[in-house]
Design a protein around this motif. Structure first.
Motif, short mmCIF file in Angstrom:
data_model
loop_
_atom_site.label_atom_id
_atom_site.label_comp_id
_atom_site.label_asym_id
_atom_site.label_seq_id
_atom_site.Cartn_x
_atom_site.Cartn_y
_atom_site.Cartn_z
N CYS A 1 -51.68 1.27 4.31
CA CYS A 1 -52.83 2.06 3.85
C CYS A 1 -53.06 1.95 2.34
CB CYS A 1 -52.60 3.52 4.23
SG CYS A 1 -54.03 4.54 3.94
N SER A 2 -54.31 1.64 1.97
CA SER A 2 -54.69 1.57 0.55
C SER A 2 -55.54 2.76 0.15
CB SER A 2 -55.45 0.27 0.25
OG SER A 2 -54.56 -0.72 -0.21
N LEU A 3 -55.65 3.77 1.01
CA LEU A 3 -56.47 4.94 0.64
C LEU A 3 -56.05 5.53 -0.71
CD1 LEU A 3 -56.90 6.73 4.09
CD2 LEU A 3 -58.71 5.72 2.71
N LYS B 1 -52.08 -6.73 1.55
CA LYS B 1 -51.88 -6.04 2.83
C LYS B 1 -50.90 -6.84 3.69
CE LYS B 1 -54.95 -6.40 6.20
NZ LYS B 1 -56.03 -6.23 7.18
N ALA C 1 -49.26 4.28 9.42
CA ALA C 1 -49.28 4.10 7.96
C ALA C 1 -48.50 5.21 7.28
CB ALA C 1 -50.72 4.07 7.45
N CYS D 1 -60.76 5.21 9.52
CA CYS D 1 -59.54 4.40 9.50
C CYS D 1 -59.55 3.35 10.60
CB CYS D 1 -58.34 5.34 9.68
SG CYS D 1 -56.80 4.50 10.00
N ASP E 1 -44.50 -0.21 3.29
CA ASP E 1 -45.83 -0.75 2.98
C ASP E 1 -45.87 -1.37 1.58
OD1 ASP E 1 -45.92 1.35 1.23
OD2 ASP E 1 -47.64 2.37 2.18
N CYS F 1 -61.83 3.79 2.34
CA CYS F 1 -61.09 2.80 3.12
C CYS F 1 -61.62 1.38 2.91
CB CYS F 1 -61.16 3.17 4.61
SG CYS F 1 -60.35 1.95 5.65
N LYS G 1 -57.22 10.68 10.58
CA LYS G 1 -57.72 9.65 9.65
C LYS G 1 -59.01 8.94 10.12
CE LYS G 1 -54.67 6.98 7.61
NZ LYS G 1 -53.46 6.12 7.51
N TYR H 1 -59.18 7.33 -1.81
CA TYR H 1 -59.46 7.72 -0.42
C TYR H 1 -60.77 7.18 0.13
CZ TYR H 1 -55.12 9.94 -0.59
OH TYR H 1 -53.78 10.10 -0.71
N ASP I 1 -56.69 1.61 11.26
CA ASP I 1 -55.31 1.51 11.73
C ASP I 1 -54.63 0.22 11.25
OD1 ASP I 1 -53.17 2.61 13.03
OD2 ASP I 1 -53.76 1.93 15.03
N CYS I 2 -54.84 -0.13 9.98
CA CYS I 2 -54.22 -1.36 9.47
C CYS I 2 -52.72 -1.19 9.23
CB CYS I 2 -54.90 -1.83 8.19
SG CYS I 2 -54.51 -0.81 6.73
#
Ligand code: SF4
Length: 507
Positions: free
Chosen positions: A415-417, A479, A488, A409, A497, A424, A403, A422, A411-412
């Protein structure tokens, strides 16, 4: 009041204590405006332009005590969700009902250097929080519901934009804001009556229950120069209007009469178009605002159609959602043929990268509950979860190895990708906007970075698949910061999530 035409005036607080000279002048101006029965509401900004100013509540409390209706602006740039909730309890306790929910301008300056932008939640997250407070906030730990607040919530829309990939997402975000609780909307500063008309037609077409206020900003030559140079995010003054501002601004009255007339015409046109009110702003005294209203009321009821012809400062190649009305030059109710054709052909203005096409396939196969590999992947991650920590760390490393190069990415862990085709929001969006674009795009580019706005990119990518219409139909995304630096993939597959919360949150 439905059916009536309301008048609001914006007040920008100064830096310094309320007893300082500049603030005292603002208090005097506010009181003078409050004393005029034509002014319905005074609207007080929250650190506009990303600069620290006196908090709006201080002036607001004085005005409330005089029986004046007040709108308090609240921007997410300087406050995290807990601070915003705390502010909400404070505002509700002090009697402030009208709150304008904003993401806010990116912070530009601050004591000892630039302030750190917060953007823990965005304008839609804030609308959701305050709407939930209105319904009685649910406290997860105790199971209790807190006493209801009575906020009348507002939002902004920035539709004076150049490209389809900016305009349509702005409208989509407005619809999402209304679904999330916005009851009034103020459009961003602009000088194009066809665009203002377009906004009203969009609201009617989508049956949005929201009161639109037309932004009427009193221009001056310096303001026109600043807007034309793009110094205020989302605000456009075209070359044609700048030339007029230069011409009149060089006159003996520095263009005062011209600029007052321009604002008065905007008020008259807003009323004629059917806005619920006008929202007056600009660096001017109370008497100047009164003069604008006097000039506006001097126009006859039908004058607005002719006046609207003088407010057509559009740009070459500007996108319009509707066909023009050949008689008035404003909008018709018919969707633009060019736009419909581009939708039908799935024609995109930006290249759709292969990595996106690949990510869609992976998502459909693995992360979509209907995907052929979803169940095996879920069961694998259940085992990884139950295994000793090094196993989870190794799986997380594999995920990051894929990622980071593909999506930058950060690393939150939440993931909202998949929500943003897709792209970020953590690494590429300066304001971490997870529910749609902010209003600051500059002809498609990010307000802050010199890259294409993440939502413009997402719109184009989805359009290639005929899915752009539903881009913001998903539930509100918040988030969860507790998931930072966790997998994620595991959080998505095991229902930890935001996808699993489906827009339902508790405190
Ligand atoms: S990427 Fe788009 S939404 Fe994010 S800050 Fe930039 S302009 Fe705003």
């Amino acid at each position: 009041m439905p059916g009536s035409f309301s008048l609001a005036v914006e007040l920008v607080t100064a830096r310094g204590v309320v007893t300082a000279e500049r603030s005292r002048a603002l208090v005097d101006k506010a009181r003078a405006l409050a004393d005029d029965p034509r002014i319905d509401v005074l609207s007080i900004t929250d650190n506009p332009g990303g600069h620290a100013m006196l908090a709006p509540d201080t002036l607001g409390t004085d005005l409330l005590s005089r029986g004046q209706e007040v709108i308090i602006h609240l921007a997410c740039k300087d406050w995290n969700r807990n601070a915003l909730e705390s502010r909400g309890w404070k505002l509700a306790s002090e009697g402030f009902d009208n709150v304008l929910c904003l993401s806010g301008d990116y912070p530009l300056a601050g004591y000892g250097g630039s302030a750190a932008p917060v953007f823990d939640i965005d304008s839609i997250g804030l609308l959701k929080l305050y709407s939930d407070m209105n319904a009685g906030l649910h406290v997860a730990r105790s199971g209790e519901r807190l006493e209801r607040t009575n906020f009348f919530l507002g939002c902004v829309v920035t539709n004076h934009k150049l490209h389809e990939r900016e305009v349509v997402p702005q409208y989509q975000k407005l619809a999402k804001k209304v679904r999330t609780g916005a009851r009034f909307v103020i459009n961003q500063i602009g000088y194009n009556a066809r665009k203002d008309d377009e906004l009203l037609r969009y609201i009617a077409r989508e049956n949005l229950s929201v009161r639109p206020l037309a932004n009427v900003f009193l221009l001056s030559r310096p303001a026109a120069r600043a807007f034309n140079a793009g110094r205020i995010p989302g605000v456009i003054v075209t070359e044609e209007l700048l030339a007029l501002a230069e011409q009149h601004g060089g006159g003996a009255d520095k263009g005062r009469s011209f600029f007052l007339d321009l604002a008065a015409k905007q008020v008259a046109v807003a009323r004629g178009l059917g806005f619920s009110g006008a929202y007056l702003g600009g660096h001017a005294t109370a008497e100047t605002f009164f003069e604008i209203l006097d000039r506006a009321s001097a126009y006859a009821d039908d004058d607005w159609r002719e006046l609207s012809r003088e407010l057509r400062f559009g740009r070459a190649g500007e996108f319009y959602l509707f066909e023009p009305d050949p008689e008035t030059g404003l909008s018709s109710d018919e969707l633009s043929g060019k736009y419909l054709e581009s939708r039908r052909r799935r024609r995109t203005d930006l290249r759709v990268p292969l990595s996106y096409r690949f990510s869609r396939v992976v998502h459909r196969t693995v992360f979509d509950p209907e995907g052929s590999l979803h169940e095996p992947a879920r069961s694998l991650y259940e085992k990884v979860d139950a295994a000793p920590k090094p196993v989870g760390r190794a799986a997380h490393l594999v995920e990051q190895a894929a990622k980071v190069p593909m999506f930058k990415c950060r690393d939150c862990g939440d993931c909202s990708l998949p929500d943003i085709a897709y792209v970020c929001p953590e690494s590429i969006c300066a304001k971490n906007q997870r529910n749609g674009p902010c209003g600051g795009t500059r002809d498609g580019l990010c307000e802050v970075y010199d890259t294409e706005c993440i939502w413009s990119q997402a719109y184009e990518r989805l359009k290639a698949y005929g899915e752009e219409q539903e881009m913001l139909d998903n539930p509100v995304v918040l988030k969860d910061n507790a998931l930072a630096r966790t997998s994620a993939w595991a959080n998505a597959l095991l229902g930890r999530d935001h996808q699993a919360k489906a827009g339902e949150f508790s405190g």
